[in-house]
Enzyme design. Structure first.
Site, mmCIF file in Angstrom:
data_model
loop_
_atom_site.group_PDB
_atom_site.id
_atom_site.type_symbol
_atom_site.label_atom_id
_atom_site.label_comp_id
_atom_site.label_asym_id
_atom_site.label_seq_id
_atom_site.Cartn_x
_atom_site.Cartn_y
_atom_site.Cartn_z
ATOM 1 N N GLU A 69 -3.630 7.574 -4.016
ATOM 2 C CA GLU A 69 -3.495 6.298 -3.318
ATOM 3 C C GLU A 69 -3.250 5.198 -4.334
ATOM 4 O OE1 GLU A 69 -6.094 4.556 0.204
ATOM 5 O OE2 GLU A 69 -7.018 4.093 -1.709
ATOM 6 N N TYR A 109 0.855 -1.194 0.000
ATOM 7 C CA TYR A 109 0.000 0.000 0.000
ATOM 8 C C TYR A 109 0.888 1.240 0.000
ATOM 9 C CZ TYR A 109 -3.162 3.628 1.643
ATOM 10 O OH TYR A 109 -3.891 4.776 1.751
#
Lengths: 296, 394
Positions: B204, B116
């Protein structure tokens, strides 16, 4: 004594020749505020209204007029530069009214201001009012866009992100017969110069302020931070209100900073923290004044 | 403002953030030729909508899944034909779903490990923060709650920018070595450049993947842009897809009004975001249900106020209107003129409660009192909320 500004404060206005800045500079002059200079690059030498001199630069204006506070009405693309120009001119206080400044610009401004003597209030804020003692509070220091006449000089300090909610609280207090020491709108952007906590500390140290109304809204943790400090340190009664209980999560409610991200951001969570810290939380925005008066 | 996955990919390409080879298509034939151009046997086709949960969604024509793997261009063509021009319902779209105008065809990537990575604006420190975690492909909020130790935050000084030591720290978080580490270093530097250059408030990448060959790729991305900065990014504004938005919100934005539709039956028209939120709150408190958030702003004109009324009234659920104005910048007489103009044009038949206070209030109240409009005046906010709830419920 009030906080930040009083009837002796000398103020200059950046963006005084714009429609918005000019209108509110005039309203401040009419209120009895000492608007001693204006700044508009390229218009130095001209006069605003009957007698307010206009300068090309803030440092010139400050030197010539003795102003220690600047109000900024400059459009968003030029506002960050205007704030930094006021900081460079070593103003004590800069109040940025401008709405819509890019967040990245404010991030750089905040970083560039580190170590400077200047305090910034705003941006995207209604400004600061220390009411006067004349009729309809005339003779006070009104910097920004608040309607002056709703105020009354007295002993309640008001701090809020939102302009119109500040007016609402002030109006309720005045109707109930309670005046204000100073009303501070800190602005609805995610990055601002002065926080709820900063203002609470000033009210706590101010002899004239005897009680405080703190108004917050969804998003961020500034209200919780201020409440936790107050629980330990504030000697004065505080009433509070948090707007946005009915706001859907993940949406920006007008103010760039009013968005529920995590659980601590919600109105419910903030109200709970405020109550735990000894702040009397008003159930509706119509009861802010009553809630405070009930504590006195 | 949101953008589509294929548009995110275009931004990544522009800034040198590697992502799987892929192309956007508007027809099944285009999808097929995209598949031919990409080549290979592992392919994926994805419906382009602004909503998560596409893979598990269902089209209104019964076709299941907005993301499919395929081996041949012919299969891709067949799948695209069943998605394009259809409405996809996912857990994020609500019952009405989203219309699919485009699909993206891409190579399907083999994954060795997934991470991530995001860059956000941190309000508390007033700095961009890079958030990195080895737990890729998962809901990051869940990771933050259950295993906060697996999330690393690196704050960037806005004036100094991203420093090489910070890149090394992040590389170490993922345990990357050799050429893979070099590829990642380039990716994060370019991603930070993109974040700043495009005035993002969020980028993101989830997941960020390493392939068996050691290549680093951004597999899926989500962008958020600072609305205040859009004036200096016409290229990003051009990516806006208004078919993904509530048409009332689109119209409101054309008039510079802040409108957000909700589910209730009492519409509100307020000046100032804080007061607009508080007005919704007090309607609820009095037993009503707000139909919208609407901030007409500080300097609204008569035309804007009239447009605001039109937008409010285009919501069929609305059974009453509460106008709450506390004029600081806003002048009450301007609001009054707007109300009268809208009433003349729209023939408002539902209850209308108006509360005016602030600058030019006497003039505003007089304008309304002297008109033949059936306005219910209110003395204060509480009075206003009680009156509109009562009028709608009676």
């Amino acid at each position: 004594m009030a906080i930040l500004v009083d009837e002796n404060t000398k103020v200059l206005v950046q963006g005084i020749t714009g429609g918005f800045g000019g209108k509110h500079a005039q309203l401040s002059i009419d209120y009895g505020t000492q608007i001693v200079a204006g700044v508009t690059p390229g218009k130095g030498g001209q006069t605003f209204g009957t007698s307010t001199p206009i300068y090309d630069t803030v440092s010139d204006a400050a030197k010539q007029s003795g102003a220690t506070v600047s109000a900024i009405f400059v459009p968003p693309p030029f506002a960050a530069d205007a704030i930094l120009e006021a900081v460079d001119a070593e103003m004590d206080l800069v109040i940025a009214i401008t709405e819509g400044i890019p967040v990245a610009d404010m991030m750089r401004v905040k970083a560039a201001m580190e170590g400077s003597k200047t305090r910034l209030i705003g941006p995207n804020c209604p400004g600061v009012v220390t009411p006067g003692r004349g009729e309809n509070s005339h003779g006070g220091c009104r910097i920004g866009i608040a309607p002056g006449y709703i105020h009354k000089r007295g002993n309640v300090g008001v701090v809020s992100r939102s302009g119109t909610l500040t007016y609402e609280a002030v109006y309720q207090l005045t109707e109930l017969g309670y005046g204000q020491s100073t009303c501070v709108g800190i602005g609805g952007d995610p990055i601002n110069g002065t926080s709820h906590l900063d203002v609470l500390k000033m009210f706590n140290d101010d002899d004239e302020t005897e009680a405080i109304i703190m108004i917050g809204e969804i998003g961020g943790n500034a209200e919780a931070e201020a409440a936790r400090w107050a629980a330990e340190n504030c000697k004065k009664p505080i009433a509070g209100f948090i707007a946005g209980a009915t706001a859907p999560p993940g949406r920006r409610m007008g103010h760039a900073g009013a968005i529920v991200g995590g659980e601590e951001d919600t109105a419910e969570a903030k109200k709970k923290i405020l109550a735990e810290c000894g702040i009397a939380v008003s159930e509706t925005p119509s009861d802010m004044g009553k809630t405070l008066v009930g504590m006195l | 403002m949101n953008i589509h996955e294929y548009q995110a990919k275009e931004l990544f390409e522009k800034f040198g953030v590697p992502s799987p080879n892929g192309q956007v298509a508007s027809t099944a034939e285009e999808a097929e030729s995209a598949a031919n151009a990409i080549g290979g046997s592992g392919l994926v086709v994805k419906a382009q909508v602004h909503a998560g949960g596409r893979g598990k969604g269902t089209f209104k024509n019964g076709f299941k899944g907005g993301v499919h793997l395929a081996d041949t261009p012919a299969e891709i063509k067949d799948l695209a034909a069943q998605m394009l021009g259809q409405t996809l319902v996912t857990h994020q779209t609500g019952e009405e779903g989203r219309f699919v105008n485009k699909v993206m065809v891409a190579e399907s990537v083999d994954i060795e490990s997934e991470f991530y990575l995001s860059i956000l604006l941190d309000r508390a420190t007033c700095r961009p923060v890079i958030v990195a975690s080895t737990e890729g492909g998962m809901d990051i909020e869940k990771v933050a709650e259950e295993t906060p130790d697996l999330i690393v935050k690196e704050f960037v000084h806005p004036l100094a920018g991203l420093q090489p030591y910070q890149v090394r720290k992040l590389t170490a978080v993922y345990g990357l070595k050799g050429d893979t580490a070099k590829q990642f270093a380039k990716l994060i530097k370019n991603l930070y450049k993109l974040f700043i250059a495009c005035d993002c408030d969020m980028v993101e990448i989830n997941p960020l993947v390493v392939t068996p060959d050691g290549d680093v790729l951004a597999l899926d991305a989500k962008f958020g842009f600072d609305d205040n900065a859009l004036y200096r990014h016409p290229d990003i504004v051009a990516m806006r897809d208004t078919t993904e938005e509530d048409p009332r919100e689109v119209e409101a934005s054309e008039y510079d009004l802040n409108y957000i539709g909700l589910d209730g039956n009492i519409a509100c028209l307020v000046n100032g975001a804080g007061l607009a939120m508080a007005t919704m709150d007090i309607i609820k408190h009095c037993g009503g249900d707000p139909a919208n958030f609407l901030d007409v702003g500080g300097g609204a004109t008569k035309e804007q106020v009239a447009a605001a009324f039109k937008i409010i009234l285009s919501d069929p659920k609305v059974e009453g209107i509460l106008v709450n104005i506390f004029g600081g910048i806003m002048q009450c007489d301007i609001i009054a003129e707007g109300i009268l103009a809208a009433a003349a044009e729209l023939a408002i038949t539902i209850p209308l409660v108006v509360r005016l206070e602030g600058t030019n209030v006497a003039k505003g109240r007089e304008l309304i009192a002297n008109s033949d409009l059936a306005v219910i005046p209110a003395d204060n906010l509480n009075d206003a909320a009680e009156k509109i709830v009562k009028a709608v419920n009676s």
